[in-house]
Write a protein that holds these residues in place. Structure first.
Motif, PDB file in Angstrom:
ATOM      1  N   PHE A  24       7.604  69.496  18.198  1.00 53.54           N
ATOM      2  CA  PHE A  24       7.411  70.393  16.868  1.00 53.54           C
ATOM      3  C   PHE A  24       8.734  71.456  16.721  1.00 53.54           C
ATOM      4  CE2 PHE A  24       5.740  74.282  14.432  1.00 53.54           C
ATOM      5  CZ  PHE A  24       5.105  73.572  13.521  1.00 53.54           C
ATOM      6  N   ALA A  25       9.198  72.025  17.746  1.00 53.00           N
ATOM      7  CA  ALA A  25      10.370  72.859  17.687  1.00 53.00           C
ATOM      8  C   ALA A  25      11.683  72.040  17.196  1.00 53.00           C
ATOM      9  CB  ALA A  25      10.946  73.529  18.942  1.00 53.00           C
ATOM     10  N   LEU A  26      11.483  70.825  17.353  1.00 51.14           N
ATOM     11  CA  LEU A  26      12.730  70.013  16.955  1.00 51.14           C
ATOM     12  C   LEU A  26      12.542  69.606  15.589  1.00 51.14           C
ATOM     13  CD1 LEU A  26      13.326  67.654  19.921  1.00 51.14           C
ATOM     14  CD2 LEU A  26      14.448  69.744  19.282  1.00 51.14           C
ATOM     15  N   GLY A  27      11.200  69.794  15.018  1.00 45.69           N
ATOM     16  CA  GLY A  27      11.040  69.478  13.692  1.00 45.69           C
ATOM     17  C   GLY A  27      10.378  68.147  13.557  1.00 45.69           C
ATOM     18  N   PHE A  28       9.703  67.673  14.492  1.00 48.46           N
ATOM     19  CA  PHE A  28       8.824  66.507  14.439  1.00 48.46           C
ATOM     20  C   PHE A  28       7.341  67.124  14.509  1.00 48.46           C
ATOM     21  CE2 PHE A  28      12.653  64.792  16.768  1.00 48.46           C
ATOM     22  CZ  PHE A  28      13.103  63.852  15.599  1.00 48.46           C
ATOM     23  N   VAL A  29       6.519  66.731  13.349  1.00 47.43           N
ATOM     24  CA  VAL A  29       5.119  67.030  13.374  1.00 47.43           C
ATOM     25  C   VAL A  29       4.471  66.113  13.691  1.00 47.43           C
ATOM     26  CG1 VAL A  29       3.374  67.952  12.078  1.00 47.43           C
ATOM     27  CG2 VAL A  29       5.681  68.577  11.513  1.00 47.43           C
ATOM     28  N   VAL A  30       3.786  65.807  15.030  1.00 46.02           N
ATOM     29  CA  VAL A  30       3.109  64.870  15.635  1.00 46.02           C
ATOM     30  C   VAL A  30       1.930  65.140  16.306  1.00 46.02           C
ATOM     31  CG1 VAL A  30       5.269  63.366  16.242  1.00 46.02           C
ATOM     32  CG2 VAL A  30       4.496  65.147  17.825  1.00 46.02           C
ATOM     33  N   ASN A  31       1.012  64.095  16.174  1.00 47.79           N
ATOM     34  CA  ASN A  31      -0.227  64.605  16.717  1.00 47.79           C
ATOM     35  C   ASN A  31      -0.320  64.481  18.206  1.00 47.79           C
ATOM     36  OD1 ASN A  31      -3.106  64.557  16.987  1.00 47.79           O
ATOM     37  ND2 ASN A  31      -3.584  62.901  15.558  1.00 47.79           N
ATOM     38  N   HIS A  32      -1.290  65.140  19.053  1.00 44.60           N
ATOM     39  CA  HIS A  32      -1.261  64.777  20.498  1.00 44.60           C
ATOM     40  C   HIS A  32      -1.536  63.556  20.751  1.00 44.60           C
ATOM     41  CE1 HIS A  32      -5.472  65.014  20.925  1.00 44.60           C
ATOM     42  NE2 HIS A  32      -5.654  65.544  19.725  1.00 44.60           N
ATOM     43  N   LYS A  33      -2.515  62.784  19.917  1.00 41.48           N
ATOM     44  CA  LYS A  33      -2.604  61.423  20.210  1.00 41.48           C
ATOM     45  C   LYS A  33      -1.552  60.698  20.347  1.00 41.48           C
ATOM     46  CE  LYS A  33      -6.379  61.743  17.721  1.00 41.48           C
ATOM     47  NZ  LYS A  33      -7.516  61.434  16.726  1.00 41.48           N
ATOM     48  N   ARG A  34      -0.688  60.897  19.440  1.00 46.23           N
ATOM     49  CA  ARG A  34       0.811  60.040  19.307  1.00 46.23           C
ATOM     50  C   ARG A  34       1.585  60.292  20.494  1.00 46.23           C
ATOM     51  NH1 ARG A  34       3.326  57.962  14.414  1.00 46.23           N
ATOM     52  NH2 ARG A  34       5.191  57.266  15.345  1.00 46.23           N
ATOM     53  N   VAL A  35       1.508  61.584  20.840  1.00 46.37           N
ATOM     54  CA  VAL A  35       2.463  62.159  22.059  1.00 46.37           C
ATOM     55  C   VAL A  35       2.065  61.451  23.476  1.00 46.37           C
ATOM     56  CG1 VAL A  35       3.128  64.061  23.464  1.00 46.37           C
ATOM     57  CG2 VAL A  35       3.211  64.287  20.896  1.00 46.37           C
ATOM     58  N   ARG A  36       0.592  61.526  23.458  1.00 50.46           N
ATOM     59  CA  ARG A  36       0.091  60.898  24.836  1.00 50.46           C
ATOM     60  C   ARG A  36       0.332  59.373  25.015  1.00 50.46           C
ATOM     61  NH1 ARG A  36      -3.982  63.139  27.459  1.00 50.46           N
ATOM     62  NH2 ARG A  36      -4.404  64.638  25.809  1.00 50.46           N
ATOM     63  N   ARG A  37       0.213  58.819  23.662  1.00 52.20           N
ATOM     64  CA  ARG A  37       0.406  57.159  23.675  1.00 52.20           C
ATOM     65  C   ARG A  37       2.173  57.047  23.975  1.00 52.20           C
ATOM     66  NH1 ARG A  37       2.468  54.291  19.846  1.00 52.20           N
ATOM     67  NH2 ARG A  37       2.415  55.569  18.376  1.00 52.20           N
ATOM     68  N   LEU A  38       2.950  57.905  23.361  1.00 52.01           N
ATOM     69  CA  LEU A  38       4.319  57.678  23.975  1.00 52.01           C
ATOM     70  C   LEU A  38       4.663  57.987  25.250  1.00 52.01           C
ATOM     71  CD1 LEU A  38       5.963  59.403  20.765  1.00 52.01           C
ATOM     72  CD2 LEU A  38       5.851  56.861  21.283  1.00 52.01           C
ATOM     73  N   LEU A  39       4.235  59.020  25.767  1.00 51.94           N
ATOM     74  CA  LEU A  39       4.313  59.372  27.313  1.00 51.94           C
ATOM     75  C   LEU A  39       3.708  58.200  28.028  1.00 51.94           C
ATOM     76  CD1 LEU A  39       3.485  63.213  27.303  1.00 51.94           C
ATOM     77  CD2 LEU A  39       5.550  62.267  27.406  1.00 51.94           C
ATOM     78  N   ARG A  40       2.391  57.627  27.879  1.00 53.97           N
ATOM     79  CA  ARG A  40       2.108  56.555  28.481  1.00 53.97           C
ATOM     80  C   ARG A  40       2.979  55.365  28.316  1.00 53.97           C
ATOM     81  NH1 ARG A  40      -3.122  55.770  26.234  1.00 53.97           N
ATOM     82  NH2 ARG A  40      -3.741  57.889  27.160  1.00 53.97           N
ATOM     83  N   LEU A  41       3.330  55.044  27.155  1.00 53.51           N
ATOM     84  CA  LEU A  41       4.398  54.012  27.048  1.00 53.51           C
ATOM     85  C   LEU A  41       5.438  54.215  27.996  1.00 53.51           C
ATOM     86  CD1 LEU A  41       4.687  51.368  25.277  1.00 53.51           C
ATOM     87  CD2 LEU A  41       5.831  52.947  23.748  1.00 53.51           C
ATOM     88  N   MET A  42       6.025  55.382  28.022  1.00 55.18           N
ATOM     89  CA  MET A  42       7.201  55.609  29.007  1.00 55.18           C
ATOM     90  C   MET A  42       6.959  55.609  30.201  1.00 55.18           C
ATOM     91  SD  MET A  42       8.912  58.355  25.978  1.00 55.18           S
ATOM     92  CE  MET A  42      10.261  58.775  27.129  1.00 55.18           C
ATOM     93  N   GLY A  43       5.706  55.933  30.851  1.00 58.60           N
ATOM     94  CA  GLY A  43       5.430  55.935  32.218  1.00 58.60           C
ATOM     95  C   GLY A  43       5.636  57.287  32.479  1.00 58.60           C
ATOM     96  N   LEU A  44       5.392  58.314  31.778  1.00 58.20           N
ATOM     97  CA  LEU A  44       5.611  59.562  32.142  1.00 58.20           C
ATOM     98  C   LEU A  44       4.361  60.480  32.391  1.00 58.20           C
ATOM     99  CD1 LEU A  44       8.702  60.537  29.613  1.00 58.20           C
ATOM    100  CD2 LEU A  44       8.715  59.842  31.909  1.00 58.20           C
TER     101      LEU A  44
END
Length: 76
Positions: A24-44
């Motif tokens: 959000f500080a970088l200017g991306f408005v994303v849902n927590h579900k999307r962030v969770r999915r991306l982190l899981r996809l990256m294995g973090l």
């Protein structure tokens, strides 16, 4: 995803909500579900202290086992 990965390398203890705030500080408005999915996809996964079950509890709560060595009566 590259920015999330770089942020994770600097702050491995931060989880989904802090990653969402970072984006959000970088200017991306994303849902927590999307962030969770991306982190899981990256294995973090966030690093946090695990439970240490090998340590004894407080000494005031430790009581001797009174039935140790007690035979009791047989069922036969």
């Amino acid at each position: 995803m590259r920015q999330i990965d770089e942020h994770y390398l600097d702050h491995p203890t931060e989880g989904v909500l802090r990653a969402q705030d970072f984006l959000f500080a970088l200017g991306f408005v994303v849902n927590h579900k999307r962030v969770r999915r991306l982190l899981r996809l990256m294995g973090l996964r966030a690093i946090y202290p695990k439970r240490n079950l090998s340590k004894l509890g407080l000494s005031k709560y430790i009581r001797p086992y009174l039935l140790k060595g007690f035979k009791g009566h047989d069922r036969n």
